[in-house]
Design a protein around this motif. Structure first.
Motif, PDB file in Angstrom:
ATOM      1  N   ARG A  39      33.262  44.791   3.362  1.00 54.32           N
ATOM      2  CA  ARG A  39      33.722  45.001   1.990  1.00 54.32           C
ATOM      3  C   ARG A  39      32.631  44.757   0.954  1.00 54.32           C
ATOM      4  NH1 ARG A  39      38.100  41.803   3.969  1.00 54.32           N
ATOM      5  NH2 ARG A  39      39.962  43.035   4.441  1.00 54.32           N
ATOM      6  N   GLU A  40      31.747  43.785   1.236  1.00 53.08           N
ATOM      7  CA  GLU A  40      30.739  43.397   0.253  1.00 53.08           C
ATOM      8  C   GLU A  40      29.348  43.537   0.844  1.00 53.08           C
ATOM      9  OE1 GLU A  40      31.799  39.807  -2.086  1.00 53.08           O
ATOM     10  OE2 GLU A  40      33.461  39.634  -0.656  1.00 53.08           O
ATOM     11  N   PRO A  41      28.533  44.464   0.314  1.00 49.52           N
ATOM     12  CA  PRO A  41      27.175  44.631   0.826  1.00 49.52           C
ATOM     13  C   PRO A  41      26.353  43.349   0.635  1.00 49.52           C
ATOM     14  CG  PRO A  41      27.813  46.480  -0.563  1.00 49.52           C
ATOM     15  CD  PRO A  41      28.862  45.425  -0.740  1.00 49.52           C
ATOM     16  N   ILE A  52      20.181  22.105   6.112  1.00 48.40           N
ATOM     17  CA  ILE A  52      18.956  22.857   5.802  1.00 48.40           C
ATOM     18  C   ILE A  52      19.230  24.358   5.903  1.00 48.40           C
ATOM     19  CG2 ILE A  52      16.560  23.282   6.462  1.00 48.40           C
ATOM     20  CD1 ILE A  52      16.574  20.463   7.724  1.00 48.40           C
ATOM     21  N   PRO A  53      19.105  25.109   4.804  1.00 42.09           N
ATOM     22  CA  PRO A  53      19.362  26.549   4.856  1.00 42.09           C
ATOM     23  C   PRO A  53      18.126  27.345   5.274  1.00 42.09           C
ATOM     24  CG  PRO A  53      18.988  25.882   2.593  1.00 42.09           C
ATOM     25  CD  PRO A  53      18.894  24.630   3.439  1.00 42.09           C
ATOM     26  N   GLU A  54      18.350  28.418   6.009  1.00 42.88           N
ATOM     27  CA  GLU A  54      17.307  29.398   6.322  1.00 42.88           C
ATOM     28  C   GLU A  54      17.836  30.761   5.928  1.00 42.88           C
ATOM     29  OE1 GLU A  54      14.546  29.106   9.875  1.00 42.88           O
ATOM     30  OE2 GLU A  54      16.292  28.013  10.620  1.00 42.88           O
ATOM     31  N   THR A  55      16.950  31.603   5.397  1.00 45.58           N
ATOM     32  CA  THR A  55      17.362  32.904   4.868  1.00 45.58           C
ATOM     33  C   THR A  55      16.496  34.014   5.449  1.00 45.58           C
ATOM     34  OG1 THR A  55      18.032  31.852   2.790  1.00 45.58           O
ATOM     35  CG2 THR A  55      17.742  34.239   2.756  1.00 45.58           C
ATOM     36  N   TRP A  56      17.127  35.168   5.723  1.00 45.10           N
ATOM     37  CA  TRP A  56      16.414  36.342   6.210  1.00 45.10           C
ATOM     38  C   TRP A  56      16.902  37.576   5.460  1.00 45.10           C
ATOM     39  CZ3 TRP A  56      18.616  32.578   9.130  1.00 45.10           C
ATOM     40  CH2 TRP A  56      17.776  31.828   9.956  1.00 45.10           C
ATOM     41  N   PRO A  57      16.009  38.500   5.123  1.00 43.87           N
ATOM     42  CA  PRO A  57      16.439  39.750   4.497  1.00 43.87           C
ATOM     43  C   PRO A  57      17.141  40.637   5.519  1.00 43.87           C
ATOM     44  CG  PRO A  57      14.104  39.848   4.975  1.00 43.87           C
ATOM     45  CD  PRO A  57      14.553  38.441   5.315  1.00 43.87           C
ATOM     46  N   VAL A  58      18.098  41.425   5.076  1.00 47.74           N
ATOM     47  CA  VAL A  58      18.776  42.369   5.966  1.00 47.74           C
ATOM     48  C   VAL A  58      18.925  43.700   5.247  1.00 47.74           C
ATOM     49  CG1 VAL A  58      20.066  40.527   7.122  1.00 47.74           C
ATOM     50  CG2 VAL A  58      21.124  41.755   5.214  1.00 47.74           C
ATOM     51  N   ARG A  59      19.183  44.725   6.021  1.00 46.55           N
ATOM     52  CA  ARG A  59      19.502  46.044   5.484  1.00 46.55           C
ATOM     53  C   ARG A  59      20.997  46.266   5.662  1.00 46.55           C
ATOM     54  NH1 ARG A  59      18.694  51.551   8.646  1.00 46.55           N
ATOM     55  NH2 ARG A  59      19.208  53.074   7.025  1.00 46.55           N
ATOM     56  N   HIS A  60      21.667  46.700   4.621  1.00 44.12           N
ATOM     57  CA  HIS A  60      23.092  46.994   4.712  1.00 44.12           C
ATOM     58  C   HIS A  60      23.294  48.500   4.744  1.00 44.12           C
ATOM     59  CE1 HIS A  60      27.180  47.773   3.172  1.00 44.12           C
ATOM     60  NE2 HIS A  60      27.487  46.718   3.904  1.00 44.12           N
ATOM     61  N   VAL A  61      24.143  48.976   5.690  1.00 48.41           N
ATOM     62  CA  VAL A  61      24.445  50.407   5.770  1.00 48.41           C
ATOM     63  C   VAL A  61      25.952  50.603   5.772  1.00 48.41           C
ATOM     64  CG1 VAL A  61      22.304  50.992   6.965  1.00 48.41           C
ATOM     65  CG2 VAL A  61      24.337  50.411   8.296  1.00 48.41           C
ATOM     66  N   ALA A  62      26.380  51.750   5.250  1.00 46.53           N
ATOM     67  CA  ALA A  62      27.809  52.023   5.116  1.00 46.53           C
ATOM     68  C   ALA A  62      28.288  53.166   5.989  1.00 46.53           C
ATOM     69  CB  ALA A  62      28.135  52.327   3.646  1.00 46.53           C
ATOM     70  N   ASP A  63      27.375  53.832   6.686  1.00 49.49           N
ATOM     71  CA  ASP A  63      27.734  55.001   7.486  1.00 49.49           C
ATOM     72  C   ASP A  63      27.232  54.798   8.920  1.00 49.49           C
ATOM     73  OD1 ASP A  63      27.957  57.564   8.700  1.00 49.49           O
ATOM     74  OD2 ASP A  63      27.805  58.527   6.740  1.00 49.49           O
ATOM     75  N   PRO A  64      28.099  54.973   9.916  1.00 50.43           N
ATOM     76  CA  PRO A  64      27.669  54.802  11.313  1.00 50.43           C
ATOM     77  C   PRO A  64      26.473  55.652  11.714  1.00 50.43           C
ATOM     78  CG  PRO A  64      30.046  54.878  11.195  1.00 50.43           C
ATOM     79  CD  PRO A  64      29.552  55.223   9.821  1.00 50.43           C
ATOM     80  N   VAL A  65      26.256  56.768  11.046  1.00 50.34           N
ATOM     81  CA  VAL A  65      25.106  57.611  11.392  1.00 50.34           C
ATOM     82  C   VAL A  65      23.799  56.854  11.187  1.00 50.34           C
ATOM     83  CG1 VAL A  65      24.769  58.659   9.108  1.00 50.34           C
ATOM     84  CG2 VAL A  65      24.184  59.964  11.175  1.00 50.34           C
ATOM     85  N   ASP A  66      23.819  55.837  10.325  1.00 50.17           N
ATOM     86  CA  ASP A  66      22.600  55.090  10.023  1.00 50.17           C
ATOM     87  C   ASP A  66      22.161  54.165  11.147  1.00 50.17           C
ATOM     88  OD1 ASP A  66      22.263  56.215   7.467  1.00 50.17           O
ATOM     89  OD2 ASP A  66      23.698  54.814   6.597  1.00 50.17           O
ATOM     90  N   ILE A  67      22.995  53.964  12.156  1.00 47.83           N
ATOM     91  CA  ILE A  67      22.574  53.119  13.289  1.00 47.83           C
ATOM     92  C   ILE A  67      22.440  53.935  14.575  1.00 47.83           C
ATOM     93  CG2 ILE A  67      23.594  51.038  12.296  1.00 47.83           C
ATOM     94  CD1 ILE A  67      25.802  51.297  14.507  1.00 47.83           C
ATOM     95  N   ALA A  68      22.405  55.257  14.439  1.00 49.55           N
ATOM     96  CA  ALA A  68      22.344  56.116  15.623  1.00 49.55           C
ATOM     97  C   ALA A  68      21.106  55.833  16.469  1.00 49.55           C
ATOM     98  CB  ALA A  68      22.381  57.576  15.206  1.00 49.55           C
ATOM     99  N   THR A 133      30.979  30.783   4.713  1.00 46.66           N
ATOM    100  CA  THR A 133      31.306  30.222   3.399  1.00 46.66           C
ATOM    101  C   THR A 133      31.279  31.254   2.284  1.00 46.66           C
ATOM    102  OG1 THR A 133      28.984  29.584   3.137  1.00 46.66           O
ATOM    103  CG2 THR A 133      30.497  27.920   4.032  1.00 46.66           C
ATOM    104  N   ALA A 134      30.600  32.364   2.496  1.00 51.96           N
ATOM    105  CA  ALA A 134      30.501  33.460   1.523  1.00 51.96           C
ATOM    106  C   ALA A 134      29.908  34.646   2.265  1.00 51.96           C
ATOM    107  CB  ALA A 134      29.613  33.058   0.343  1.00 51.96           C
ATOM    108  N   PRO A 135      29.993  35.863   1.706  1.00 59.16           N
ATOM    109  CA  PRO A 135      29.381  37.005   2.388  1.00 59.16           C
ATOM    110  C   PRO A 135      27.907  36.743   2.702  1.00 59.16           C
ATOM    111  CG  PRO A 135      30.761  37.781   0.593  1.00 59.16           C
ATOM    112  CD  PRO A 135      30.705  36.285   0.474  1.00 59.16           C
ATOM    113  N   GLY A 136      27.566  36.826   3.982  1.00 56.70           N
ATOM    114  CA  GLY A 136      26.197  36.612   4.407  1.00 56.70           C
ATOM    115  C   GLY A 136      25.782  35.166   4.572  1.00 56.70           C
ATOM    116  N   HIS A 137      26.674  34.221   4.268  1.00 58.57           N
ATOM    117  CA  HIS A 137      26.340  32.793   4.321  1.00 58.57           C
ATOM    118  C   HIS A 137      27.268  32.066   5.299  1.00 58.57           C
ATOM    119  CE1 HIS A 137      23.872  32.556   0.449  1.00 58.57           C
ATOM    120  NE2 HIS A 137      24.223  33.824   0.557  1.00 58.57           N
ATOM    121  N   ALA A 138      26.709  31.142   6.065  1.00 58.57           N
ATOM    122  CA  ALA A 138      27.522  30.393   7.015  1.00 58.57           C
ATOM    123  C   ALA A 138      26.891  29.028   7.287  1.00 58.57           C
ATOM    124  CB  ALA A 138      27.675  31.161   8.330  1.00 58.57           C
TER     125      ALA A 138
END
Length: 303
Positions: A39-41, A52-68, A133-138
């Motif tokens: 629901r939330e990119p 201690i938090p660690e963070t990594w960048p990610v790519r968000h995709v909305a169409d299954p064709v993008d992971i072909a 705890t929030a989108p993308g956070h745990a």
């Protein structure tokens, strides 16, 4: 980050608590992460362990064709949401793909094979306690000495090596059926009993709850044996000890879903025990009672 990471992206189908934890391990090992749908990119994921938090960048995709073109994926949606991500799974239906199934229960392979077909399916038994705890956070809490168990085959060994490199303690097991049924003992007690009481996992230390939990587990041991798992009463003792010694504040996904008014993942847990009991002619009155209670809970919001 590994300069080759962008050439070896990992698709995460279900960026909830467990999906985030496993994705973070592969990111730590040098893989790039693609978060599928939701629901939330999100443009990053963050895992907090021991404050201690660690963070990594990610790519968000909305169409299954993008992971072909992806050849590795983590499937971590709740079991009852598997059909809802069918299009994402079908994008991985090729023999070069490895699909790590991080779902509860003992029916993981059967649940996804209709969608991913010739892909290498790697069922996993996850022991991590993770709270989104929030989108993308745990928040990640580790319990015991093992985080993830996988089958003893080549595809699983490759996944295990990367997870280990990402600081997830992983082991391959020749008899994953017994491991899966042993983990199910914890899931069919802690998940329903925290959801029904509204309390966190420390509720398992209450003497009355412990008695109920042991009865539920003992029935499941009988069913698991009938299904080919090498379970003993010692597995009940181990499961109770494990549940009663989780880190303070630990929760379960079913409790969190109940509090949020979402549908509950009981069919893959207690439902699986009852289905197997019916196949093998084993009586499971305590599990049937719990299943009836869970079935009667109606979600308050859309899944």
């Amino acid at each position: 980050m590994n300069p080759l990471a962008s050439e070896r992206p990992v698709a995460v189908i279900g960026a909830g608590a467990i999906g985030l934890a496993l994705a973070s391990a592969l990111a730590r090992a040098g893989r790039s992460i693609t978060v599928c749908g939701g629901r939330e990119p999100v443009d990053h994921i963050e895992i907090t362990e021991d404050g201690i938090p660690e963070t990594w960048p990610v790519r968000h995709v909305a169409d299954p064709v993008d992971i072909a073109g992806h050849t590795t994926a983590i499937v971590a949606v709740k079991a009852h949401h598997t059909a809802a991500v069918a299009d994402w799974l079908r994008a991985l239906a090729h023999p070069d793909a490895t699909v790590l199934v991080a779902q509860n229960g003992v029916e993981q392979r059967e649940r996804v094979v209709p969608y991913v077909g010739p892909a290498h399916i790697v069922p996993s038994i996850v022991y991590l306690n993770v709270e989104r705890t929030a989108p993308g956070h745990a928040i990640l809490r580790r319990v015991g000495g093992l985080d993830v168990a996988l089958p003893d085959d080549a595809a699983s060994a490759a996944v295990a090596a990367e997870l280990n490199a990402g600081k997830v303690r992983t082991s391959t097991k020749a008899d994953l059926k017994t491991v899966a049924w042993a983990k199910l003992l914890s899931n069919i007690t802690a998940n329903p009993l925290t959801a029904l009481t509204g309390r966190r996992v420390e509720v398992m230390r209450d003497p009355g709850i412990e008695r109920i939990a042991r009865r539920i587990m003992t029935e499941a041991v009988d069913v698991g044996r009938a299904d080919g798992a090498a379970l003993t009463e010692e597995h009940v003792d181990r499961a109770m000890h494990w549940l009663q010694h989780v880190p303070e504040g630990s929760t379960t996904s079913m409790r969190e879903d109940r509090l949020a008014g979402r549908p509950l993942e009981y069919d893959a847990l207690t439902g699986a025990v009852v289905r197997a009991a019916e196949r093998h002619g084993v009586e499971v009155p305590a599990n049937r009672f719990v299943l009836a209670l869970l079935t009667a809970i109606e979600p308050e919001v859309a899944a």
